[in-house]
Design a protein around this motif. Structure first.
Motif, PDB file in Angstrom:
ATOM      1  N   GLU A  31       0.830  -1.198   0.000  1.00  0.00           N
ATOM      2  CA  GLU A  31       0.000   0.000   0.000  1.00  0.00           C
ATOM      3  C   GLU A  31       0.870   1.257   0.000  1.00  0.00           C
ATOM      4  N   HIS A  32       1.961   1.238   0.753  1.00  0.00           N
ATOM      5  CA  HIS A  32       2.856   2.390   0.830  1.00  0.00           C
ATOM      6  C   HIS A  32       3.530   2.669  -0.505  1.00  0.00           C
ATOM      7  N   ASP A  33       3.879   1.606  -1.238  1.00  0.00           N
ATOM      8  CA  ASP A  33       4.629   1.747  -2.486  1.00  0.00           C
ATOM      9  C   ASP A  33       3.753   1.981  -3.714  1.00  0.00           C
ATOM     10  N   ARG A  34       2.454   1.859  -3.582  1.00  0.00           N
ATOM     11  CA  ARG A  34       1.585   1.979  -4.764  1.00  0.00           C
ATOM     12  C   ARG A  34       1.571   3.407  -5.292  1.00  0.00           C
ATOM     13  N   VAL A  35       1.267   3.539  -6.573  1.00  0.00           N
ATOM     14  CA  VAL A  35       1.149   4.858  -7.205  1.00  0.00           C
ATOM     15  C   VAL A  35      -0.216   5.403  -6.846  1.00  0.00           C
ATOM     16  N   LYS A  36      -0.226   6.566  -6.223  1.00  0.00           N
ATOM     17  CA  LYS A  36      -1.486   7.196  -5.828  1.00  0.00           C
ATOM     18  C   LYS A  36      -1.883   8.194  -6.910  1.00  0.00           C
ATOM     19  N   HIS A  37      -3.020   7.968  -7.542  1.00  0.00           N
ATOM     20  CA  HIS A  37      -3.499   8.814  -8.633  1.00  0.00           C
ATOM     21  C   HIS A  37      -4.412   9.907  -8.106  1.00  0.00           C
TER      22      HIS A  37
END
Length: 94
Positions: free
Chosen positions: A85-91
């Motif tokens: 969750e921390h490493d995901r790309v936040k759009h």
């Protein structure tokens, strides 16, 4: 006036007893299966009683889709899922 902790307004009904008001409150709560916050009783032109009410706001939990899962909070996730969750790309964030 306040009846059983509920704000009640009565318009055009001079002979309504407190017990009748309690019965109206019970009726609304039975029909909606929710707690009444306020109640307004008014007389209609044809002699009927118009019941308007406001229900208490419901608590809800925000649900989001994170890394393919529908979640409310991530407090029960293991370390690997938290890292994902921390490493995901936040759009959509500016």
């Amino acid at each position: 006036m306040v009846v059983n902790g509920i704000d009640v307004t009565v318009n055009g009904l001079n002979d309504v007893s407190e017990q009748e008001i309690v019965n109206y409150i019970d009726y609304v709560q039975t029909q909606t299966k929710e707690k009444v916050n306020s109640l307004k009783l008014s007389a209609t032109k044809d002699g009927q009683v118009d019941i308007r009410y406001e229900l208490q706001p419901q608590k809800f939990e925000r649900i989001r889709r994170i890394t393919g899962y529908l979640v409310g909070t991530i407090d029960r996730w293991n370390d690997a899922k938290r890292a994902e969750e921390h490493d995901r790309v936040k759009h959509g964030l500016h």
